[in-house]
Design an enzyme around this catalytic site. Structure first.
Site, PDB file in Angstrom:
ATOM      1  N   ASN A  48      -3.290   6.060  -0.153  1.00  0.00           N
ATOM      2  CA  ASN A  48      -2.664   6.296   1.146  1.00  0.00           C
ATOM      3  C   ASN A  48      -1.874   7.594   1.217  1.00  0.00           C
ATOM      4  O   ASN A  48      -1.577   8.073   2.314  1.00  0.00           O
ATOM      5  CB  ASN A  48      -1.788   5.098   1.523  1.00  0.00           C
ATOM      6  CG  ASN A  48      -2.637   3.945   2.007  1.00  0.00           C
ATOM      7  OD1 ASN A  48      -3.666   4.136   2.643  1.00  0.00           O
ATOM      8  ND2 ASN A  48      -2.226   2.723   1.689  1.00  0.00           N
ATOM      9  N   SER A  50       0.811  -1.211   0.000  1.00  0.00           N
ATOM     10  CA  SER A  50       0.000   0.000   0.000  1.00  0.00           C
ATOM     11  C   SER A  50       0.844   1.261   0.000  1.00  0.00           C
ATOM     12  O   SER A  50       0.301   2.367   0.002  1.00  0.00           O
ATOM     13  CB  SER A  50      -0.929   0.005   1.226  1.00  0.00           C
ATOM     14  OG  SER A  50      -0.183  -0.178   2.415  1.00  0.00           O
ATOM     15  N   HIS A  68      -2.820  -2.861  -5.446  1.00  0.00           N
ATOM     16  CA  HIS A  68      -3.215  -2.475  -4.088  1.00  0.00           C
ATOM     17  C   HIS A  68      -4.721  -2.617  -3.936  1.00  0.00           C
ATOM     18  O   HIS A  68      -5.496  -1.762  -4.372  1.00  0.00           O
ATOM     19  CB  HIS A  68      -2.766  -1.045  -3.798  1.00  0.00           C
ATOM     20  CG  HIS A  68      -3.165  -0.563  -2.442  1.00  0.00           C
ATOM     21  ND1 HIS A  68      -3.432   0.765  -2.167  1.00  0.00           N
ATOM     22  CD2 HIS A  68      -3.371  -1.230  -1.263  1.00  0.00           C
ATOM     23  CE1 HIS A  68      -3.774   0.890  -0.901  1.00  0.00           C
ATOM     24  NE2 HIS A  68      -3.755  -0.300  -0.332  1.00  0.00           N
TER      25      HIS A  68
END
Length: 304
Positions: A208, A137, A158
């Site tokens: 993220n 991630s 991801h």
């Protein structure tokens, strides 16, 4: 020891996409079992699920079976669909069994050294035509790929948690990833029933890079006594129309995972705005990792 893979491949190879007749998934935690389920259920490709812990594998298969049973009870799939999906998933504790897999997706801990070592071994074990995917991630795909002799066949996939529910998969080509590898991966994700976005290979990618600083800042707000955890979550949930607040979300993701990603952002980008909250570090040090351990920012009593 591998269990039943060859039979599954022979039975279902006719419905696999782009020459991918088998998928290897490494790690039978939340992400790994989710990836295994959508590979077997939606893409209808035989899956070999690897974990060093036999008990964890058994737990993972039971969880998938429970998910499928719920889908049957709600009329989303038939009992036959459930049985066929389960029959496509086999398990092993031996990475040497990955020699014939066409596409590997690792879902191990967010640790750069661990992932590089894993890909170094996969490069030696898998056939040269196999594509090696990482569910990282935040970690550089280019750096992971450099541990192999096939950087053109290494790519990031991801997935979002929980995998069977969340529609998105971020696709991250590394510096040397070939167009063919990218195209095959995009098509595989589509066969899994996913919508894809493509990100440059930078720390945190898209999701993220945005999400983790948001969660980290919420922890700072809690740490500084600006508001209670309940008021932080209620404000963001009702004020921005999201399904859960940042601290609840962090508990569901895992505080150790949040901290690992923030550390990648901080060390790789060098900006102090990515410095992990000391309170987040303290919770992880205490073993309060969120829902999976029964306690994070909130407590989660075990079900009797």
């Amino acid at each position: 020891m591998i269990r039943g893979l060859s039979t599954a491949i022979r039975r279902y190879s006719s419905v696999s996409a782009n020459g991918i007749k088998s998928i290897g998934v490494i790690g039978s935690g939340q992400m790994g079992i989710g990836i295994a389920q959508v590979s077997a259920q939606n893409a209808k490709i035989p899956v070999l699920l690897l974990d060093a812990d036999e008990a964890q594998l058994e737990k993972g298969i039971k969880f998938i079976a429970s998910n499928l049973e719920k889908a049957v009870s709600k009329g989303k799939i038939t009992a036959s669909d459930r049985e066929e999906t389960l029959s496509r998933i086999t398990t092993t504790t031996d990475i040497g069994d990955f020699g014939d897999t066409d596409f590997v997706i690792e879902a191990v801990s967010e640790n750069p050294s661990l992932k590089r070592e894993l890909f170094l071994n996969l490069d030696k074990i898998t056939k040269k035509s196999a594509i090696l995917g990482s569910n990282t991630s935040s970690i550089s795909i280019t750096k992971i790929a450099a541990a192999t002799s096939r950087a053109d066949k290494v790519i990031g996939m991801h997935f979002m948690n929980p995998v069977p529910v969340m529609q998105l998969v971020e696709i991250i080509p590394g510096l040397a990833t070939s167009k063919e590898t990218l195209d095959v991966t995009l098509d595989l994700a589509k066969k899994m029933g996913k919508i894809t976005t493509e990100s440059a290979d930078v720390p945190g990618f898209i999701a993220n890079r945005v999400l983790m600083p948001y969660i980290n800042e919420a922890v700072y707000v809690l740490q500084e006594g600006i508001a209670t955890k309940e008021d932080i979550d209620t404000t963001m949930k009702l004020g921005t129309n999201v399904p859960m607040g940042p601290l609840t979300l962090a508990d569901f993701i895992g505080l150790d995972t949040c901290l690992a990603i923030m550390r990648v952002l901080h060390t790789q980008l060098g900006d102090t705005k990515y410095r992990p909250s000391p309170l987040l570090v303290k919770y992880v040090d205490a073993g309060w990792l969120g829902k999976k351990t029964g306690r994070g920012f909130y407590e989660y009593p075990s079900k009797k």
